[in-house]
Motif scaffolding. Sequence first.
Motif, mmCIF file in Angstrom:
data_model
loop_
_atom_site.group_PDB
_atom_site.id
_atom_site.type_symbol
_atom_site.label_atom_id
_atom_site.label_comp_id
_atom_site.label_asym_id
_atom_site.label_seq_id
_atom_site.Cartn_x
_atom_site.Cartn_y
_atom_site.Cartn_z
ATOM 1 N N LEU A 263 27.660 45.350 40.711
ATOM 2 C CA LEU A 263 28.727 46.325 40.937
ATOM 3 C C LEU A 263 29.731 46.217 39.813
ATOM 4 C CD1 LEU A 263 30.682 48.200 42.578
ATOM 5 C CD2 LEU A 263 31.455 46.115 43.761
ATOM 6 N N MET B 32 35.725 44.679 36.277
ATOM 7 C CA MET B 32 35.173 43.563 37.027
ATOM 8 C C MET B 32 33.684 43.761 37.229
ATOM 9 S SD MET B 32 38.114 43.140 39.878
ATOM 10 C CE MET B 32 38.381 44.903 39.862
ATOM 11 N N HIS C 195 30.797 42.407 39.639
ATOM 12 C CA HIS C 195 30.590 41.646 40.865
ATOM 13 C C HIS C 195 29.120 41.601 41.256
ATOM 14 C CE1 HIS C 195 34.525 40.651 42.621
ATOM 15 N NE2 HIS C 195 34.983 41.760 42.072
ATOM 16 N N ALA C 196 28.716 40.446 41.797
ATOM 17 C CA ALA C 196 27.430 40.376 42.494
ATOM 18 C C ALA C 196 27.720 40.553 43.974
ATOM 19 C CB ALA C 196 26.759 39.037 42.228
ATOM 20 N N ASP C 197 26.695 40.493 44.790
ATOM 21 C CA ASP C 197 26.899 40.675 46.223
ATOM 22 C C ASP C 197 27.336 39.379 46.894
ATOM 23 O OD1 ASP C 197 24.266 39.816 45.496
ATOM 24 O OD2 ASP C 197 23.831 39.852 47.642
ATOM 25 N N THR C 198 27.375 38.328 46.114
ATOM 26 C CA THR C 198 27.886 37.055 46.643
ATOM 27 C C THR C 198 28.919 36.510 45.660
ATOM 28 O OG1 THR C 198 26.130 35.859 45.517
ATOM 29 C CG2 THR C 198 25.749 36.442 47.829
ATOM 30 N N GLY C 199 29.431 35.351 45.976
ATOM 31 C CA GLY C 199 30.370 34.727 45.044
ATOM 32 C C GLY C 199 31.808 34.954 45.414
ATOM 33 N N GLY C 200 32.029 35.690 46.509
ATOM 34 C CA GLY C 200 33.384 35.849 47.007
ATOM 35 C C GLY C 200 34.318 36.511 46.010
ATOM 36 N N TYR C 201 35.527 36.521 46.384
ATOM 37 C CA TYR C 201 36.710 36.789 45.583
ATOM 38 C C TYR C 201 36.537 37.038 44.076
ATOM 39 C CZ TYR C 201 41.463 35.649 44.041
ATOM 40 O OH TYR C 201 42.690 35.665 43.471
ATOM 41 N N LYS C 202 35.905 36.070 43.395
ATOM 42 C CA LYS C 202 35.870 36.137 41.932
ATOM 43 C C LYS C 202 34.776 37.044 41.413
ATOM 44 C CE LYS C 202 36.562 33.038 38.843
ATOM 45 N NZ LYS C 202 36.620 31.821 38.004
ATOM 46 N N PRO C 203 35.127 37.869 40.433
ATOM 47 C CA PRO C 203 34.073 38.593 39.724
ATOM 48 C C PRO C 203 33.246 37.592 38.918
ATOM 49 C CG PRO C 203 36.273 39.409 39.113
ATOM 50 C CD PRO C 203 36.463 38.146 39.893
ATOM 51 N N GLU C 204 31.996 37.957 38.649
ATOM 52 C CA GLU C 204 31.185 37.075 37.806
ATOM 53 C C GLU C 204 31.682 37.148 36.370
ATOM 54 O OE1 GLU C 204 26.934 36.574 39.561
ATOM 55 O OE2 GLU C 204 27.173 38.611 38.813
ATOM 56 N N TRP D 195 34.669 39.583 33.913
ATOM 57 C CA TRP D 195 35.798 40.501 34.062
ATOM 58 C C TRP D 195 36.573 40.590 32.758
ATOM 59 C CZ3 TRP D 195 35.841 35.468 35.430
ATOM 60 C CH2 TRP D 195 36.889 34.676 34.946
ATOM 61 N N VAL E 229 26.341 45.301 48.854
ATOM 62 C CA VAL E 229 27.791 45.467 48.932
ATOM 63 C C VAL E 229 28.092 46.767 49.661
ATOM 64 C CG1 VAL E 229 28.450 44.173 46.866
ATOM 65 C CG2 VAL E 229 27.835 46.588 46.672
ATOM 66 N N ASP F 175 28.010 38.035 51.525
ATOM 67 C CA ASP F 175 28.308 36.639 51.850
ATOM 68 C C ASP F 175 29.526 36.525 52.761
ATOM 69 O OD1 ASP F 175 30.322 37.308 50.148
ATOM 70 O OD2 ASP F 175 30.054 35.636 48.773
ATOM 71 N N SER G 56 32.550 37.924 52.017
ATOM 72 C CA SER G 56 33.782 38.164 51.265
ATOM 73 C C SER G 56 34.316 39.558 51.542
ATOM 74 C CB SER G 56 33.531 38.069 49.752
ATOM 75 O OG SER G 56 32.700 37.001 49.436
ATOM 76 N N MET H 189 37.416 42.154 49.994
ATOM 77 C CA MET H 189 38.485 42.354 49.014
ATOM 78 C C MET H 189 39.141 43.702 49.231
ATOM 79 S SD MET H 189 36.565 40.908 45.649
ATOM 80 C CE MET H 189 35.018 41.539 46.263
#
Lengths: 241, 241
Positions: free
Chosen positions: A44, A54, A56-65, A67, B19, B50, B52, B54
Amino acid sequence: MIAVLFGRYPLSPLRSGSVRLVIARCEVRYTGRLTATLPEALRLLVFKSDGSVMVHADTGGYKPENWMTPPTAIEERGDPLERIVVRKLRSDDRLDIAISEVLSDVSHALGDARELEKQGVETELQEALSEATGWLEPGLRLVRREWPTGIGPVDLMCRDSDDGWVAVEIKRMATIEAVEQLSRYLELLRETPDLAACRGIVAAQTVKPQARALAVARGLDCVEIDLDVIRALREPDLTLF
Amino acid sequence: MIAVLFGRYPLSPLRSGSVRLVIARCEVRYTGRLTATLPEALRLLVFKSDGSVMVHADTGGYKPENWMTPPTAIEERGDPLERIVVRKLRSDDRLDIAISEVLSDVSHALGDARELEKQGVETELQEALSEATGWLEPGLRLVRREWPTGIGPVDLMCRDSDDGWVAVEIKRMATIEAVEQLSRYLELLRETPDLAACRGIVAAQTVKPQARALAVARGLDCVEIDLDVIRALREPDLTLF
DNA sequence: CACTGAATGTCGTAT
DNA sequence: ATACGACGTTCAGTG
């Protein structure tokens, strides 16, 4: 300055007040303070109108992979989209997005959002403690909040039951850094003759073990405080039991 | 445990590897370590598989205005969507999203993404330097990485050409904080008779001017290191020229 | 599980 | 620009 005009968009592809959401199979590489590479996968991509990007993957929470924060210049190439290069202005940081497939690419106008309102805990701790210094140590009384020093204000400056000076540093969670901060203040304060014997107290909801160890080594006291208890002290009409 | 089943989705609304992107007019309130309220406006809501969540505006860069990191339990109510409550498991943190209008609500399967690879982080610097301590100072040899002290490990403990002890603190970028950290270690180390004369070196890709000034004032050495050069030292088959 | 230190920390503010 | 402190820091690694 020559306008950057690759692909469909000029330098700033988004009008004010919108986000662009792209679902794409892509490979991403950040180079700058370090090099970070994301292998090809569906991801994403979020482009905000302030220039933020940013990944983003579908996991990893809060943080972009990956950015990039503003200010940025964004170039796009290809139709369909093949490549996006995000450059951080006045820096060598860059984000290279190599796109092999676009599954979705939509923009939404969001308009202006009013601001976030926060009601913090740390300020409240300081307010509460300033009215209940006796909780830190019997007989301790407040002289002044935010006592100024050359390197910043001491949270609370107090005097103890023997009229000795006591500097208090307040944190939600006290780490070694809190002890260092108080140490610096004391180092400076003690240069003033009247304050040569000034003691120090670290007050926090929780005190980390290593912080406590360093505090003890430096001759500082640590006090763990319970905000609920202090709140109760401030509001005598509310009893704890 | 009773399953939470409000609205269209059960507890975990997303299948693995996807997502959900919602554009909605909403008001958001976080309660937990503090209370943060977002007034009603159009916002982007991102739900990762997961758990998350946002809440993004079209500005503000990198950071969501509000968020919740996994593990979470998500409840939805209403059709059309009226309310989403995100609870952090084993905690009192919660995110309340009151929705007045949904402009878009789409989900995308993303699949599993292979991992991000980073180069140039502090660990890598430490690994490289641990095999090339001579680069810091001629004759310097490694005794141990992560030498333990009561307040944390010294990155590298070495001995110089005169067998004198040398503690090395490694940073990507050395600030005053790095100098403070090394100073603390030395303060403690020097209490041990054998280490009473232990020297200190701050090693970093870049050393901030004020950090350098403080280091000099404290009698510490500063060395700026070039990761490429050190890599070359470690791999003799690769020459620099 | 708690604790510690790194981080492309980010973000605000004062100097 | 730089330094400094706070952050719902988040995050990964270790005991």
